[in-house]
Every structure is written in C-alpha cells, then in structure tokens.
Design an enzyme around this catalytic site. Structure first.
Site, PDB file in Angstrom:
ATOM      1  N   ARG A  72       8.717  13.535 -46.336  1.00 45.54           N
ATOM      2  CA  ARG A  72       9.135  14.242 -47.547  1.00 45.54           C
ATOM      3  C   ARG A  72       8.231  13.981 -48.748  1.00 45.54           C
ATOM      4  O   ARG A  72       8.227  14.757 -49.697  1.00 45.54           O
ATOM      5  CB  ARG A  72      10.600  13.927 -47.832  1.00 45.54           C
ATOM      6  CG  ARG A  72      11.504  14.564 -46.789  1.00 45.54           C
ATOM      7  CD  ARG A  72      12.909  14.066 -46.869  1.00 45.54           C
ATOM      8  NE  ARG A  72      13.232  13.090 -45.843  1.00 45.54           N
ATOM      9  CZ  ARG A  72      14.264  12.245 -45.917  1.00 45.54           C
ATOM     10  NH1 ARG A  72      15.044  12.261 -46.966  1.00 45.54           N
ATOM     11  NH2 ARG A  72      14.492  11.403 -44.929  1.00 45.54           N
ATOM     12  N   GLU A 109      16.928   2.137 -43.955  1.00 41.85           N
ATOM     13  CA  GLU A 109      18.390   2.092 -44.047  1.00 41.85           C
ATOM     14  C   GLU A 109      18.989   2.348 -42.658  1.00 41.85           C
ATOM     15  O   GLU A 109      20.044   1.861 -42.327  1.00 41.85           O
ATOM     16  CB  GLU A 109      18.843   3.181 -45.032  1.00 41.85           C
ATOM     17  CG  GLU A 109      20.139   2.889 -45.741  1.00 41.85           C
ATOM     18  CD  GLU A 109      20.615   4.081 -46.569  1.00 41.85           C
ATOM     19  OE1 GLU A 109      19.925   5.112 -46.628  1.00 41.85           O
ATOM     20  OE2 GLU A 109      21.706   3.960 -47.143  1.00 41.85           O
TER      21      GLU A 109
END
Ligand SMILES: O=P(O)(O)OC[C@H]1O[C@H](OP(=O)(O)OP(=O)(O)O)[C@H](O)[C@@H]1O
Ligand SMILES: Nc1ncnc2[nH]cnc12
Length: 317
Positions: A72, A109
C-alpha cells in the site's frame, strides 16, 4: 506525531480522509479491525488531500528519495515523490526484486514478514522519506529504516495515512519522527451499538406508549443510526435481535478494544437477522384467525344466529 497536533487542527481535509476509509471487522483474521484505504482511493478528493498534505510538508525538506512499502505504500509514495522531485524506491516483499538486495525481517499485527531493497537504488547520505498507508506496531517502518540506513541513507521521517491509537504518543521510530494524518476511522455502527448496549438495562429499550404507537426511549440517535444501517429490519425485530445477540456479548467484554470486536460480531449477526421469523408469526396468526372464523361460521350454520356470526367475524377482521 499526528497532523492535528502539527498545524492541521481543524483542517476539514483530515475529516474527509478519515470518512473515506472503510473499517472491516475481523479481516484478515478474527479480532482485527481492518482499515481499508481502497475506499479512499475511490474518492479522488480524499486521495488528493492525502497527497497534497504530504507534498506541502516535504517539498522543502531537501528529500531526494521516497521509499514506499509494498503493497500500500506503492499507492501513496509515487505521487508524492513526483511532486517533490524525488526518486521512488520500492521496498518489496521477499523474492520480488532482481539484482543485489538487502533484507530485513519484522513482525506484523497478524504474522511475520520480510522486506527487501535493491542495493543500487540508494546512494550514501541521501535524505529519505518512508511512506506507508498505516502504522500499527511500527515493525514495518522500523525494518524500512534499517534497510535505508544500512544502504547509507539518512531517514528524515516516516509518514502514514493512518496510525492505530496504540501507537499514539510514540511519535519516533528508532529515533526517527513519524507523521500520521488520521487515527482509524470509527465504525459508526459499532459506536452506536456500544452506546445502546452500555446503557443500564432498565433504560436500554424502555418502551412506553402514551399514544398507540410505542416510543423506544433508548438513545434515539443511536437506534436511528442502527435502523439506517439495517433498513430491512423492523424496529421490534431490531430491538429483539439486539437483546438476543448483543447484550451478553458486550457486557462480557474485557476492555474497550474487546468490546468493539464483540460489537462487530453482533453487527454481523444482525446483518443475518431478517424479518422472516416475524412474517412467519404474522402468517400463523392470520391462519389461526381464518380457522377461528371458519369454526364460528360452522357453529352458527343453519341456525338463526347467521347475522350474529357475521358480526363476530367482522370484529375479528
Ligand atoms: O506497523 P506494522 O505493525 O508493521 O503494520 C503496518 C503494515 O501492515 C500493513 O501491510 P501488510 O504487511 O498487511 O501488507 P500489504 O500492504 O501487502 O497488505 C500495512 O500496509 C503496513 O505496511
Ligand atoms: N488494522 C489494520 N488495518 C489495515 N492494515 C493493517 N496493517 C496492520 N494492521 C492493520
């Protein structure tokens, strides 16, 4: 640091950006509230605000290299690099870059990963900016800084569109400044649901009917909010579903984050609830009424009470 703490407080562009980011609960795995920037890309105004704010900030910082993190960071990095007259260096996932690469492993994460950078892309003492869409733990940005420093560059700053709140306050990564535009978008459905479910049980859906139509005295804006999200549900069905699915879930939560994740689960369950059960019940009642009408007619048949029977039936209508 967050942009609001750095001269952009009250800047309406930040709200536009935040509103354009969609939140997907439990993606890519349970418990993650995924901040989906692809909806921001569908909104050219919001997308341009992101690029403009970063360009304004970095255009006079003598930056010659913008590094973007796969995937991204590849979206936001190139337009910023072009606008400030810098080159763009892709930091890629393993095995994608040809030639001599250096690599850094890091924790995410939701898993582990590795980033690679082409050795030829960077000259010593170049002033570099690292761009990504989001910072969560900071593992990705730290790995990016390591790569650039190992190649001899000086990392001036890291910049992200979204910063998860657990990161707030820690605005330096490996001693480098971090610049973030917005905190995660709030899912209004989750806020509304939590608002309702956190009220005392006695006040949650208190129903009183001074007139014929019942008034639900729960926080009406929250309930209205949920009604717009679930227009296919009648109010009674929505309240029943909240009582059945929601209250126990959310009252058992261990903290705010957990409550949000649980509320997201409740919302998913609500999306599957429909008026089918209610309609079935209405059909049953209608059926019972027809049967009662028939049995009344039968009991008066042939007798003098035919007119009386018609009256009774009319009352049942
Ligand atoms: O601060 P961190 O905990 O390191 O997490 C942030 C990183 O996680 C996401 O990318 P992801 O690794 O999911 O890859 P993708 O962009 O290819 O989906 C995001 O785009 C950041 O790069
Ligand atoms: N919550 C999240 N949303 C989007 N991308 C992420 N990368 C790491 N955590 C993320």
């Amino acid at each position: 640091m967050f942009a609001v703490e750095n001269g952009l407080q009250g800047d309406p562009r930040l709200q536009t950006i935040s509103d354009a980011i969609r939140v997907i609960p439990h993606f890519p795995k349970t418990g993650i509230m995924f901040q989906d920037i692809t909806t921001l890309l569908l909104d050219p105004v919001a997308f341009k605000h992101v690029v403009d704010i970063f360009v304004d900030r970095y255009k006079h910082m003598n930056i010659s290299l913008v590094a973007g993190v796969e995937a991204r960071g590849f979206i936001f990095g190139p337009p910023i690099a072009l606008a400030i007259g810098a080159k763009f260096v892709p930091l890629r996932k393993p095995g994608k870059l040809p030639g001599r690469v250096i690599s850094e492993e890091y924790e995410l994460e939701y898993g582990n990963d590795r980033l690679e950078m082409s050795m030829e892309a960077v000259k010593t003492h170049e002033r570099a900016l690292v761009i990504d869409d989001l910072v969560a733990t900071g593992g990705t940005l730290s790995a990016s800084i390591n790569l650039l420093e190992r190649a001899g560059a000086e990392v001036v700053e890291c910049a992200c569109v979204v910063g998860l709140p657990k990161f707030k306050g820690e605005c330096r990564l490996k001693g480098k400044p971090l610049y973030v535009l917005v905190e995660p978008s709030h899912d209004i459905r989750i806020e509304s649901l939590l608002h309702i479910l956190r009220r005392p049980a006695s006040k949650r859906f208190r129903c009183y009917s001074p007139s014929k139509s019942p008034i639900w005295s729960s926080p009406s804006s929250s309930l209205d909010q949920l009604r717009t999200v679930f227009p296919h549900l009648e109010l009674t069905v929505l309240v029943k579903a909240l009582e059945d699915h929601g209250i126990r879930e959310v009252t058992q939560s261990t903290g705010n984050d957990d409550a949000k994740v649980r509320a997201a689960t409740v919302l998913e369950a609500l999306a599957k609830v429909n008026n089918y059960g209610l309609n079935l019940r209405i059909q049953q009642v209608e059926q019972e009424t027809v049967c009662r009408k028939d049995s009344i007619r039968m009991s008066f048949k042939g007798g003098t009470g035919e007119e009386k029977a018609t009256n009774v039936i009319n009352k049942l209508r």
